[in-house]
Each structure stands twice: as structure tokens, then as C-alpha cells.
Design an enzyme around this catalytic site. Structure first.
Site, PDB file in Angstrom:
ATOM      1  N   ASP A  53       0.837  -1.198   0.000  1.00 35.55           N
ATOM      2  CA  ASP A  53       0.000   0.000   0.000  1.00 35.55           C
ATOM      3  C   ASP A  53       0.877   1.254   0.000  1.00 35.55           C
ATOM      4  O   ASP A  53       2.101   1.158   0.132  1.00 35.55           O
ATOM      5  CB  ASP A  53      -0.926  -0.047   1.233  1.00 35.55           C
ATOM      6  CG  ASP A  53      -2.259   0.636   0.978  1.00 35.55           C
ATOM      7  OD1 ASP A  53      -2.340   1.438   0.024  1.00 35.55           O
ATOM      8  OD2 ASP A  53      -3.208   0.381   1.735  1.00 35.55           O
ATOM      9  N   ASP A 111     -10.844   3.236  -3.024  1.00 30.60           N
ATOM     10  CA  ASP A 111     -11.263   2.012  -2.337  1.00 30.60           C
ATOM     11  C   ASP A 111     -12.732   1.739  -2.635  1.00 30.60           C
ATOM     12  O   ASP A 111     -13.562   2.655  -2.590  1.00 30.60           O
ATOM     13  CB  ASP A 111     -11.155   2.194  -0.815  1.00 30.60           C
ATOM     14  CG  ASP A 111      -9.730   2.142  -0.339  1.00 30.60           C
ATOM     15  OD1 ASP A 111      -8.805   2.127  -1.171  1.00 30.60           O
ATOM     16  OD2 ASP A 111      -9.538   2.136   0.893  1.00 30.60           O
TER      17      ASP A 111
END
Ligand code: GLA
Length: 436
Positions: free
Chosen positions: A155, A216
Site C-alpha cells: 500500500d 477504495d
């Protein structure tokens, strides 16, 4: 000698990721969308991020046919770490939730024939505030290799997006150098898109097996369609970078959770397959309802997703203004063997299923005669001649998803169908077909 060595080092640092993985879009299961950062196992014993959740999921993936269908990676996302590294500087899995440690968990996963996915972050901290890899890259990669992981999602919280163009390839190179095949999932472009930078997708595709492009996903139709629309609007700069070994990632499947109806879940499965997207479930497989399970296990649709040509499909038609076909879209993907997948998506929410007709040019379909297979099997197999309109009837926020197989004798048969003297023409066609 030294010069040769230096040259070799120089060359190897510019090499692309070369792990032979992800020749088709990766398939598996990941904790994040459904289980987020639930860490209280006393209150939520069946939902907290823990070895119990992972083992239970592994068992079901095998016993209920998910592995057989192609879902092979089983991954833990954020929130698996202790908040502090150990005295030796190493990452420490949460001691209460992962009491047996990660190597033992990897062994369990591997014993089931599954592959083990893990999450870390390139910055100082993960997005949920656990230790990131920055400054400890080598040690962390060494630790991951000891644990025998097969997949790493890296990430990009708590690191400048400007530093990613060099950082992500360098980290990938270190992964490569270990000699263990670890699928490399990068969040690099997602943070750059967010910062309104233009990501260098050519470089990303060279260095990552898959990459999160954008937001997301959240558990709703609104979130899912927002992502779907963004992928359609930006397809010209995204789609060409997908192919065997490297894929765009519109994020996890919501199918089976709280936010999507059955029709909406069917849309996600169809469009994610057209997009050649990784199919990462994030759902409680112990409680999923059978009708959602059936969508996830639809073999014909998985075959579209996994088509060996590896060509990402496109949204080829869309109408947003009011009128007969408003808020309908056509998504198209080329498949091996003179075949196509076509998804007719409706973003309408006003009541009845709407019928609509499309011409072959609107669907970007080559002339010919086609065998049409409804991939959700509501309709039987039919034939369609591209000179006619293609008729579909789509539920509100739903999809009709077809595979079209082009028939070789198309020209001859097409002529016979337009002839008014059908008996005569059929005889002619029969003769012609038998001669050829
Ligand atoms: C970011 C990622 C998500 C998830 C969370 C975990 O938001 O994009 O997919 O990994 O971090 O904290």
C-alpha cells in the site's frame, strides 16, 4: 571484473518484474472490504482479523469449490501487526490474534493447496496505523520470504506519491532478487491519481503484477458504479497496459455482503470479468447466501475473466441523457477463438426491466452469424445475425451478459435468412455448405 559486476548490477536494477506470475488475472480472497480492521476478537470472534478467520476461510475455499473454480490466493490485508516492531527490528504479527505465527499459518494455507497473501505499506505506517516497511525494506522482505508468502499487496499511505516511481520498482526488484515467486500488487497509481498526477502506467505494468488504480471500493452500488464509470471514462489510458502478468485492479468484489442486490452483484461479476480485473472476494464464506455463491462460482464468467488472450475489455457504448436507452451501457471484451463477451448494463432504477435494441456497430461487433450464450443462463442458446438488431431486456441496476461465438459459415447462412423464398434458399445454402 569489477566493471562487469557493476554493469550487471546496473542492468539488473532496471530489469522488469520477472516472476512469471499472474498470466491471467489473480483470483482469491482478501480480508479488507468485509472485515476491515476488526481487532476485538472477544466481541467479534467470527469477524476479527485472526488466524481463525484465515483458517476457516481456507477450509471453506477448498471444501466448497472456490479453489477448484480458480480462487487460489488467500490474503490478509491491514491490521495483522503489533503496533511495535520486535527488539530485532522485525515485524511482529499480533500475538493474540495470530498466536501460532505467520509461518505456521502459511504452512496451513499451503497444505490446503492455497497461496498466502500478505499486506504491507511502503510508508512509515500502514493506512490503519501499523508499522510500514520504510527503512526496513530488506529485513521485511527477508521475513516475508521466511514466512513463505506468495503475494504481497504494498500500500502507499504515509509516503509521498512523487517517491513511488522509483520506490515501487526498487522494492519489486528486491522481491525478485529473493528468488521466491511473490505476486506484487502495487497501490502506486491509486495515490498518484488521487494527487492528480498522471501515473506512468507503462512503468507500473513493467514492475507490478497488478495495481490499484483508484478509490477504495465500499459496500454499495453507488461506490461500485463510481469505480466502474471511472474505469470506463479512463479506459483509453488504462486498458492498453493490461495483459498476461500485469493487470489494472478496480478493487475487491463486494458480492455476498450487505450492499448489493443479486442483480447488482451480477453486474460486478460481469464488468470485472470484462475488465480482466483480479477477482478478489471479500466476504464471509461461512455465511454467504447460495445465490451470491453461485455468482462467484459461475464457471463461464470466470472463463471470460481468465481468457488467455488477456485483453482488457472496453465500455463501447453509453448513453446518459434521457430517452429510450438512457443509462444503459455496453461493455465488450475480445476472447480467444473468434468470440466476444458482451455485457449490457443498466444503471436505471426506475422500476421495470427495459428492452433495448443495439446495432452491431453500436456494440462494435464484426459482421457475421453468432451463437449467443447467456452466461447467467436465464435464456437458452440462440443465433444472431449481425444484420439484425440485438435485443436485450435488462433489469434495473442489472446486466445481461453474453458470450458470442462467431460461426465460420456466416456469409452463406446470412444470405439465406434474408431471402423471401426460404425453402429454395435453404436448399441452396445446404448445397453450398456441403460443397465447401
Ligand atoms: C487502503 C487500501 C485498502 C486497504 C486499506 C487498509 O485504504 O486502499 O484497500 O488496504 O488501506 O488500511
Amino acid at each position: 571484473m569489477l566493471v562487469t559486476l557493476l554493469l550487471l548490477v546496473g542492468v539488473s536494477s532496471t530489469l522488469a518484474l520477472d516472476n512469471g506470475l499472474a498470466l491471467t488475472p489473480p483470483m482469491g480472497w482478501l480480508t479488507w472490504e468485509r472485515f476491515r480492521c476488526i481487532t476485538d476478537c472477544k466481541k467479534y470472534p467470527n469477524e476479527c482479523i485472526s488466524e481463525d478467520l484465515i483458517k476457516r476461510t481456507a477450509d471453506i475455499m477448498v471444501s466448497e469449490g472456490y479453489l477448484d473454480a480458480g480462487y487460489e490466493y488467500l490474503g490478509i490485508d491491514d491490521c495483522w501487526l503489533e503496533k511495535k516492531r520486535g527488539p530485532d527490528g522485525r515485524m511482529v504479527p499480533d500475538k493474540e490474534r495470530f498466536p501460532s505465527g505467520m509461518k505456521a499459518l502459511a504452512d496451513y494455507i499451503h497444505s490446503k493447496g492455497l497461496k498466502f497473501g500478505m499486506y504491507e505499506d511502503y510508508g512509515n505506517l500502514t493506512c490503519a496505523g501499523y508499522p510500514g516497511v520504510l527503512g526496513n525494506e530488506r529485513l521485511d522482505i527477508e521475513t516475508f520470504v521466511e514466512w513463505e508468502i506468495d503475494y504481497l499487496k504494498l500500500d502507499g499511505c504515509y509516503i509521498q506519491p512523487e517517491n513511488m516511481d522509483a520506490g515501487y520498482p526498487a522494492f519489486g526488484q528486491m522481491l525478485n532478487d529473493t528468488g521466491r515467486s511473490i505476486l506484487y500488487s502495487c497501490s502506486w497509481p491509486a495515490y498518484q491519481e488521487d494527487a492528480k498526477m498522471l501515473p506512468d502506467y507503462a512503468s507500473i505494468a513493467q514492475h507490478c503484477n497488478m495495481w490499484r488504480n483508484w478509490d477504495d471500493i465500499e459496500d454499495s452500488w453507488a461506490s461500485m458504479t463510481k469505480i466502474m464509470n471511472w474505469f470506463g471514462d479512463n479506459q483509453d489510458r488504462l486498458a492498453k497496459h493490461a495483459g498476461p502478468g500485469h493487470w489494472n485492479d478496480p478493487d475487491m468484489l463486494l458480492i455476498g455482503n450487505f450492499g448489493l442486490t443479486i442483480d447488482q452483484a451480477r453486474v460486478q461479476m460481469a464488468v470485472w470479468s470484462i475488465l480482466a480485473a483480479p477477482l478478489l472476494m471479500s466476504v464471509d464464506l461461512a455465511t454467504i447466501r447460495p445465490e451470491f455463491k453461485e455468482i462467484l462460482l459461475n464457471k463461464d464468467i470466470i472463463a471470460v475473466n481468465q481468457d488467455p488472450l488477456g485483453k482488457q475489455g472496453l465500455r463501447v457504448w453509453k448513453k446518459t441523457e434521457r430517452g429510450a436507452r438512457s443509462r444503459l451501457e455496453v461493455w465488450r471484451r475480445e476472447l480467444q477463438g473468434d468470440a466476444l463477451a458482451l455485457a449490457f448494463v443498466s444503471q436505471r432504477d426506475d422500476g421495470i426491466p427495459y428492452a433495448a435494441n443495439f446495432t452491431s456497430s453500436e456494440m462494435n461487433v464484426q459482421d457475421g452469424l453468432y451463437e449467443v450464450h447467456d452466461l447467467y443462463k436465464d435464456e437458452g442458446v440462440r443465433h444472431w445475425n449481425s444484420e439484425e438488431d440485438f435485443e436485450v431486456r435488462i433489469n434495473p441496476s442489472g446486466v445481461k451478459f453474453y458470450k458470442l461465438i462467431r460461426k465460420p459459415s456466416a456469409d452463406v447462412v446470412v444470405k439465406s435468412k434474408t431471402d423471401s423464398d426460404s425453402a429454395m434458399s435453404e436448399a441452396v445454402v445446404y448445397t453450398m455448405l456441403n460443397k465447401s
